[in-house]
Design an enzyme around this catalytic site. Structure first.
Site, mmCIF file in Angstrom:
data_model
loop_
_atom_site.group_PDB
_atom_site.id
_atom_site.type_symbol
_atom_site.label_atom_id
_atom_site.label_comp_id
_atom_site.label_asym_id
_atom_site.label_seq_id
_atom_site.Cartn_x
_atom_site.Cartn_y
_atom_site.Cartn_z
ATOM 1 N N ARG A 84 122.233 45.590 -61.904
ATOM 2 C CA ARG A 84 123.166 44.643 -62.527
ATOM 3 C C ARG A 84 122.728 43.185 -62.355
ATOM 4 O O ARG A 84 123.374 42.280 -62.857
ATOM 5 C CB ARG A 84 124.569 44.824 -61.923
ATOM 6 C CG ARG A 84 125.094 46.224 -62.018
ATOM 7 C CD ARG A 84 126.452 46.328 -61.377
ATOM 8 N NE ARG A 84 127.449 45.726 -62.217
ATOM 9 C CZ ARG A 84 128.076 46.338 -63.201
ATOM 10 N NH1 ARG A 84 127.792 47.598 -63.463
ATOM 11 N NH2 ARG A 84 128.979 45.724 -63.914
ATOM 12 N N TRP B 299 123.476 37.894 -61.001
ATOM 13 C CA TRP B 299 122.646 37.516 -62.148
ATOM 14 C C TRP B 299 123.235 36.197 -62.610
ATOM 15 O O TRP B 299 124.356 36.159 -63.125
ATOM 16 C CB TRP B 299 122.725 38.596 -63.234
ATOM 17 C CG TRP B 299 121.825 38.301 -64.396
ATOM 18 C CD1 TRP B 299 120.512 38.643 -64.508
ATOM 19 C CD2 TRP B 299 122.167 37.632 -65.616
ATOM 20 N NE1 TRP B 299 120.013 38.214 -65.716
ATOM 21 C CE2 TRP B 299 121.002 37.587 -66.416
ATOM 22 C CE3 TRP B 299 123.324 37.050 -66.113
ATOM 23 C CZ2 TRP B 299 120.977 36.994 -67.675
ATOM 24 C CZ3 TRP B 299 123.301 36.463 -67.375
ATOM 25 C CH2 TRP B 299 122.130 36.439 -68.138
ATOM 26 N N ASN C 14 132.466 38.955 -60.620
ATOM 27 C CA ASN C 14 131.578 39.348 -61.711
ATOM 28 C C ASN C 14 132.261 38.924 -63.001
ATOM 29 O O ASN C 14 133.440 39.210 -63.181
ATOM 30 C CB ASN C 14 131.379 40.878 -61.646
ATOM 31 C CG ASN C 14 130.688 41.422 -62.883
ATOM 32 O OD1 ASN C 14 129.983 40.697 -63.589
ATOM 33 N ND2 ASN C 14 130.890 42.710 -63.139
ATOM 34 N N GLU D 81 111.280 47.805 -81.370
ATOM 35 C CA GLU D 81 111.460 48.305 -80.006
ATOM 36 C C GLU D 81 110.142 48.228 -79.221
ATOM 37 O O GLU D 81 110.144 47.901 -78.042
ATOM 38 C CB GLU D 81 112.023 49.735 -80.051
ATOM 39 C CG GLU D 81 112.200 50.436 -78.721
ATOM 40 C CD GLU D 81 113.113 49.714 -77.718
ATOM 41 O OE1 GLU D 81 113.803 48.748 -78.102
ATOM 42 O OE2 GLU D 81 113.099 50.107 -76.541
ATOM 43 N N LYS E 175 109.839 46.098 -75.810
ATOM 44 C CA LYS E 175 109.356 46.666 -74.538
ATOM 45 C C LYS E 175 108.260 45.789 -73.959
ATOM 46 O O LYS E 175 108.269 45.466 -72.776
ATOM 47 C CB LYS E 175 108.797 48.085 -74.741
ATOM 48 C CG LYS E 175 109.773 49.205 -74.885
ATOM 49 C CD LYS E 175 110.540 49.579 -73.643
ATOM 50 C CE LYS E 175 111.769 48.763 -73.461
ATOM 51 N NZ LYS E 175 112.968 49.072 -74.160
ATOM 52 N N GLU F 217 109.609 42.226 -72.767
ATOM 53 C CA GLU F 217 110.510 42.145 -71.610
ATOM 54 C C GLU F 217 109.824 42.445 -70.286
ATOM 55 O O GLU F 217 110.245 41.939 -69.258
ATOM 56 C CB GLU F 217 111.791 42.966 -71.806
ATOM 57 C CG GLU F 217 111.662 44.444 -71.799
ATOM 58 C CD GLU F 217 112.999 45.148 -72.059
ATOM 59 O OE1 GLU F 217 114.061 44.610 -71.715
ATOM 60 O OE2 GLU F 217 112.972 46.254 -72.605
ATOM 61 N N LYS G 68 120.171 45.058 -66.066
ATOM 62 C CA LYS G 68 120.297 46.273 -66.871
ATOM 63 C C LYS G 68 121.618 46.322 -67.625
ATOM 64 O O LYS G 68 121.670 46.774 -68.758
ATOM 65 C CB LYS G 68 120.138 47.500 -65.979
ATOM 66 C CG LYS G 68 120.147 48.794 -66.758
ATOM 67 C CD LYS G 68 118.961 49.651 -66.439
ATOM 68 C CE LYS G 68 118.835 50.828 -67.364
ATOM 69 N NZ LYS G 68 117.889 50.581 -68.467
HETATM 70 O O1 M6R Z 1 123.639 49.299 -71.980
HETATM 71 P P1 M6R Z 1 123.335 48.882 -73.374
HETATM 72 O O2 M6R Z 1 122.538 49.910 -74.132
HETATM 73 O O3 M6R Z 1 124.527 48.456 -74.149
HETATM 74 O O4 M6R Z 1 122.392 47.615 -73.212
HETATM 75 C C1 M6R Z 1 121.945 46.900 -74.312
HETATM 76 C C2 M6R Z 1 120.772 46.005 -73.953
HETATM 77 O O5 M6R Z 1 121.140 45.072 -72.991
HETATM 78 C C3 M6R Z 1 119.569 46.800 -73.442
HETATM 79 O O6 M6R Z 1 119.175 47.758 -74.368
HETATM 80 C C4 M6R Z 1 118.390 45.862 -73.167
HETATM 81 O O7 M6R Z 1 117.920 45.353 -74.371
HETATM 82 C C5 M6R Z 1 117.281 46.567 -72.381
HETATM 83 N N1 M6R Z 1 116.717 45.674 -71.440
HETATM 84 C C6 M6R Z 1 116.164 47.028 -73.231
HETATM 85 O O8 M6R Z 1 115.096 47.557 -72.546
#
Ligand code: M6R
Length: 614
Positions: A27, A77, A103, A487, A491, A494, A609
């Site tokens: 988180r 965060w 939070n 995508e 990847k 990030e 995440k």
């Molecule tokens: O939990 P979620 O699928 O809703 O999250 C959405 C995005 O935050 C998540 O997919 C993010 O883009 C990841 N870091 C991708 O790898």
């Protein structure tokens, strides 16, 4: 974002807090802190950076807190204020007697800060959270009752929050509340655990109460008292958590991301069990409550999601339109919620989310629900806030995903979309049975094909080495694999911080082609099918601008060898299912480039995440 843990009982509290925070590292991980009742005072320990830094700080003070059995912890965060020790939670009032972890985001913190400063509050941090500490402290000064003080304070707060509060005058009390941020209370023997998420407490108890928005819970060692925002006492709804404690182990892999990529064949097999029996039988989705009547009256479908889930949604659109002939719009949740969105009872709204708690998507589906739409959620967390809002549910069953970069949950979302689209097509009778049969047959063969790719990773490692030292990377594709390009680029950027972008190949010549020269890698996702020849032409156009051409392909076409500098071959598959096969090598490519560059693969900078703030 941010993780909260709290404990009141008879066990050494610091071990429980640190263990819980470790489980919540997904988180956020830019700073951490704990506050513990140590005799006649509350001690606060904080550290910048990863949780291990806090553990080192705590090691130096063991004697101070070893007898403590009450405390709260936080992993941050950063939203307001840099990730420094000062801005790390817990935050305190002027005298340090009241301590909180938070939070969420307090939207009216500036106004509150001015007001509180006039009353004498001395602010030490740049955070929005600190106003809550001072505000509750002022209410406490008036009421001498921590629950009442929290109840009065939250009435003045705008925004999202999960809060856990303790006060030096109440050495047998923790008070917690939430609005638009998750919080649950685990129940033990004369003890209670508080956490933002199940993994932090599942090792200790399976009995828990999920707090609803605006509820306030007061915990002592003996009992739990739950009230609503007006102080009316409520009966807590105790649930049994459908979880087993899992050791978060890399199982010999260097990173969780690599392990999770390798889990994908089994994830797909698990999803198909019980849903796809034989090619002759209809798809079974027990928690989808769409009737023939609802489906018949549907005028359109809207899919809302963020990040990787948004890319899965884009492929979902392609499949549903193709299989069911229903118009589908896809939108980023953050855009959906701030415009006059046209949604009604004849619109099916599908929310896609790995975590089930992404703030933008949660708000979007609540809006859609309020307008009368049937809300279907595709999530990896059937116990999440989104799942609780759902009229229909498709659990993606990918298992816990630790690495911040989504891999197995994405593939699981895709498989879920295929099942859902086939399920709807079967009800509507919109797809020929021979097509359905071939889709079902080929879907069951995908795990094996992924295994085949995973056992021949050397070529991708070689590719990663050649292209790792680039500043930019372009991915191109057309049709159903355009989202694969997006995508693939996400990847890479990030986890390696390389500036990677995905384009629909036909768009290249409308602007991006200007960026091409001999330093630019262009990866073409060239899967056989309806757009193969078109994409080949677009790749030729890029080659003519001297770009460094890479193909990801299931074609054995000899002429590709002249066009591409590097070819990654993947197993053959029909076009409609190709996004699953095409994605795995792109995940590996991103992984190996990041690993080669020595990046923090599982916890990339600036990310978390679960994105629980809008
Ligand atoms: O939990 P979620 O699928 O809703 O999250 C959405 C995005 O935050 C998540 O997919 C993010 O883009 C990841 N870091 C991708 O790898």
């Amino acid at each position: 974002m941010c993780g909260i843990v709290g404990y009141i009982g008879d066990k050494p509290v610091v071990d429980i807090l640190i263990d819980g925070l470790h489980q919540l590292e997904y988180r956020g991980y830019d700073s951490a802190g704990v506050a513990v009742q140590c005799g006649e005072k509350i001690n606060v320990y904080k550290a910048e950076g990863k949780l291990e830094n806090l553990s080192s700080v705590l090691m130096q003070h063991k004697d101070e807190y070893s007898a403590s059995t009450l405390g709260i912890g936080h992993i941050r965060w950063a939203t307001h204020g840099a990730p420094t020790v000062v801005n790390a939670h817990p935050h305190t009032c002027n005298c340090g007697n009241l301590v909180i972890v938070h939070n969420g985001i307090i939207e009216n913190f500036k106004e509150l800060r001015v007001k509180l400063e006039k009353l004498g509050a001395k602010f030490k941090t740049q955070t929005d959270t600190e106003v809550v500490a001072h505000l509750i402290a002022y209410k406490y000064a008036d009421t001498q009752n921590l629950t009442k003080a929290v109840q009065l304070a939250v009435k003045e707060i705008e925004g999202a929050y999960a809060l856990c509060v303790m006060h030096n005058n109440d050495k047998n009390t923790l008070v917690c509340t939430k609005r638009n941020a998750p919080l649950l209370v685990g129940i033990g023997n004369n003890e209670f655990y508080v956490a933002s998420d199940v993994p932090a407490i599942i090792k200790y108890t399976k009995k828990a109460v999920y707090l609803n928005d605006n509820q306030i819970v007061t915990l002592s060692r003996e009992k739990m008292v739950l009230i609503d925002e007006n102080g009316n006492e409520l009966q807590p709804k105790i649930e049994t958590l459908p979880w087993e404690p899992v050791a978060l182990s890399k199982m010999g892999y260097k990173h969780f991301m690599l392990k999770e990529i390798h889990e994908q064949p089994d994830v797909i097999r698990n999803i198909l069990v019980g849903k796809l029996h034989t090619t002759e039988e209809p798809i079974v989705l027990n928690e989808v409550k769409l009737t023939r009547e609802t489906l018949k009256n549907l005028t359109r479908i809207q899919i809302i999601a963020c990040g990787t889930s948004l890319h899965a949604a884009m492929i979902g659109k392609y499949i549903i339109e193709n299989f069911c002939g229903i118009a589908v719009d896809v939108e980023a949740s953050s855009e959906y919620i701030y415009r006059k969105t046209v949604t009604d009872a004849n619109t099916l709204v599908i929310g896609v989310s790995q975590s089930g708690e992404t703030a933008d998507t949660l708000t979007a589906i609540k809006q859609a629900k309020a307008k009368g739409s049937h809300v279907l959620i595709i999530t990896n967390r059937p116990d999440s806030a989104m799942a609780r809002e759902a009229d229909s549910l498709v659990p993606v069953s990918a298992g816990i995903e630790v690495s911040v970069a989504a891999t197995k949950s994405y593939i699981a979302q895709l498989v879920s979309f295929y099942l859902l689209a086939m399920y709807m097509a079967e009800i509507k009778g919109s797809l020929e049975s021979s097509v359905l049969k071939s889709l079902k047959t080929d879907l069951t063969q995908i795990p094996q094909k992924i295994e085949q790719m995973l056992s021949h990773k050397e070529k991708i490692q070689q590719c990663a080495k050649i292209y790792a030292n680039t500043k930019d990377f372009i991915y191109i594709a057309r049709g159903i694999n355009y989202p694969t390009a997006l995508e693939g680029a996400l990847k890479l950027k990030e986890i390696s911080y390389i500036n990677a972008t995905g384009y629909p190949a036909g768009e290249l010549k409308h602007g991006p082609i200007a960026m091409l020269d001999e330093s630019m890698p262009v990866l073409s996702i060239l899967m056989k099918g309806s757009v193969y020849e078109k994409l080949l032409s677009n790749s030729e156009e890029a080659k003519a601008r001297n770009a460094r051409m890479i193909a990801l392909t299931n074609s054995k076409d000899e002429k590709l060898k002249d066009l591409f500098d590097f070819i990654i071959e993947v197993p053959d598959i029909q076009e409609l299912l190709s996004p699953i096969i095409a994605m795995v090598p792109l995940q590996l490519l991103a992984y190996y480039i990041a690993e080669y560059l020595g990046k923090d693969v599982d916890q990339p900078r600036n990310l978390a995440k679960s994105v629980t703030v809008e």
